[in-house]
Design a protein around this motif. Sequence first.
Motif, PDB file in Angstrom:
ATOM      1  N   GLY A 200      14.639 -11.348 -10.275  1.00  0.00           N
ATOM      2  CA  GLY A 200      13.555 -12.192 -10.785  1.00  0.00           C
ATOM      3  C   GLY A 200      12.304 -11.443 -11.170  1.00  0.00           C
ATOM      4  N   LEU A 201      12.408 -10.122 -11.348  1.00  0.00           N
ATOM      5  CA  LEU A 201      11.217  -9.372 -11.782  1.00  0.00           C
ATOM      6  C   LEU A 201      10.924  -9.685 -13.251  1.00  0.00           C
ATOM      7  CD1 LEU A 201      11.832  -5.867 -10.151  1.00  0.00           C
ATOM      8  CD2 LEU A 201      10.032  -7.502  -9.565  1.00  0.00           C
ATOM      9  N   PRO A 202       9.644  -9.654 -13.645  1.00  0.00           N
ATOM     10  CA  PRO A 202       9.324  -9.952 -15.042  1.00  0.00           C
ATOM     11  C   PRO A 202       9.920  -8.935 -16.012  1.00  0.00           C
ATOM     12  CG  PRO A 202       7.320  -9.484 -13.771  1.00  0.00           C
ATOM     13  CD  PRO A 202       8.468  -9.396 -12.821  1.00  0.00           C
ATOM     14  N   TYR A 203      10.239  -9.419 -17.200  1.00  0.00           N
ATOM     15  CA  TYR A 203      10.865  -8.609 -18.251  1.00  0.00           C
ATOM     16  C   TYR A 203      10.085  -7.303 -18.498  1.00  0.00           C
ATOM     17  CZ  TYR A 203      12.847  -7.324 -22.765  1.00  0.00           C
ATOM     18  OH  TYR A 203      13.454  -6.631 -23.782  1.00  0.00           O
ATOM     19  N   GLU A 204       8.752  -7.420 -18.595  1.00  0.00           N
ATOM     20  CA  GLU A 204       7.936  -6.229 -18.931  1.00  0.00           C
ATOM     21  C   GLU A 204       8.068  -5.162 -17.854  1.00  0.00           C
ATOM     22  OE1 GLU A 204       5.511  -9.232 -18.120  1.00  0.00           O
ATOM     23  OE2 GLU A 204       7.109  -9.861 -19.456  1.00  0.00           O
ATOM     24  N   MET A 205       8.281  -5.572 -16.628  1.00  0.00           N
ATOM     25  CA  MET A 205       8.399  -4.600 -15.553  1.00  0.00           C
ATOM     26  C   MET A 205       9.791  -3.948 -15.578  1.00  0.00           C
ATOM     27  SD  MET A 205       7.014  -5.482 -11.786  1.00  0.00           S
ATOM     28  CE  MET A 205       5.260  -5.212 -11.841  1.00  0.00           C
TER      29      MET A 205
END
Length: 333
Positions: A200-205
């Motif tokens: 569930g980490l953000p795409y940008e990360m």
Amino acid sequence: MDTNKRPDTMERITTKELADKFIAEQIALVKEQVGDKKVLLALSGGVDSSVVAALLIKAIGKQLVCVHVNHGLMRKGESEAVIEVFRNQMDANLIYVDATDRFLDLLEGVSDPEAKRKIIGGEFIKVFDEEAAKLQGIEFLAQGTIYPDILESIKAKESGKPVKSHHNVGGLPDDMKMELVEPVKLLFKDEVRVVGEALGLPYEMVYRQPFPGPGLGVRCLGAITRDRLHALREADAILREEFDNCGLAKTVWQYFISVPDMKSVGVRDEKRYEGWPAIIRAVNTTDAMTATIEEIPYEVLHKITSRITSEVEGINRVLFDLTPKPTGTIEWE
Ligand code: XMP
């Protein structure tokens, strides 16, 4: 069994289902290894340490202590994103250290690239160690080691060449005897990303482009000054935003701005305006040993130029670096 060898039978993690299975296995292994003890992690905001943090938060919650050191050389919004994702959304035990002044004071007047790297690397370890020393009862150190790091170390050992000091090689004091927790050490980068998405980490990360340890310190060329560093950070944010908007962020391996320590004459608001140039670099590579230049549509370059020269204080020209590696290295310093 050599725990640093990826078994031939290990399936490549390419889907969410496989990632979920890997995550469940690792959670069980970490729980077994760590018990009720505490684990320390240097959380840079890069893909590998972020995935390890998210995984360990799932496994052991507040027993994980993350330390994020902001050396003042991060890109715009990056430390804020670490705090938002890990402290606010994942409720992590996160220690945030803003060491900007400490780093910039030390770097004042230092123009040699290797001297800058040494100062930044050395100070980073010092700050992290100081934070670690304040904590009680930490018995484990988590690291975002991935399989290419292990392969590289083996290759270096076999060839007799010294091991490259990559970011996972610890600088912890000898008296800090900590056992390592390295849950993604058998994964390749693309697999780490699939696991990151499943966590569930953000795409940008998860799809963050490679960013050097010394950060903007090696892109604010020569002796770093706060005003030029600020201009660089703002110009770089515009480049990233425009690459996102036109889809280039997904296809270009690394893209960034460097700002040299020189000014040229320009004109703004009908007045003479001396400013720095912002140099765009956008390269593709597979191993960073050689690199080719990405073709950027002129309209994108015009838009970036127009935005940077009108929005960023201190910059009056934008240049595009057409040099492949070799002869140019990817970074200017
Ligand atoms: P060069 O400039 O050597 O860069 O062609 C190749 C890749 O390495 C990154 N780079 C660094 N990464 N610490 C790092 O962690 C450093 O001091 C450093 N210098 C360069 C660069 O961004 C590129 O991806």
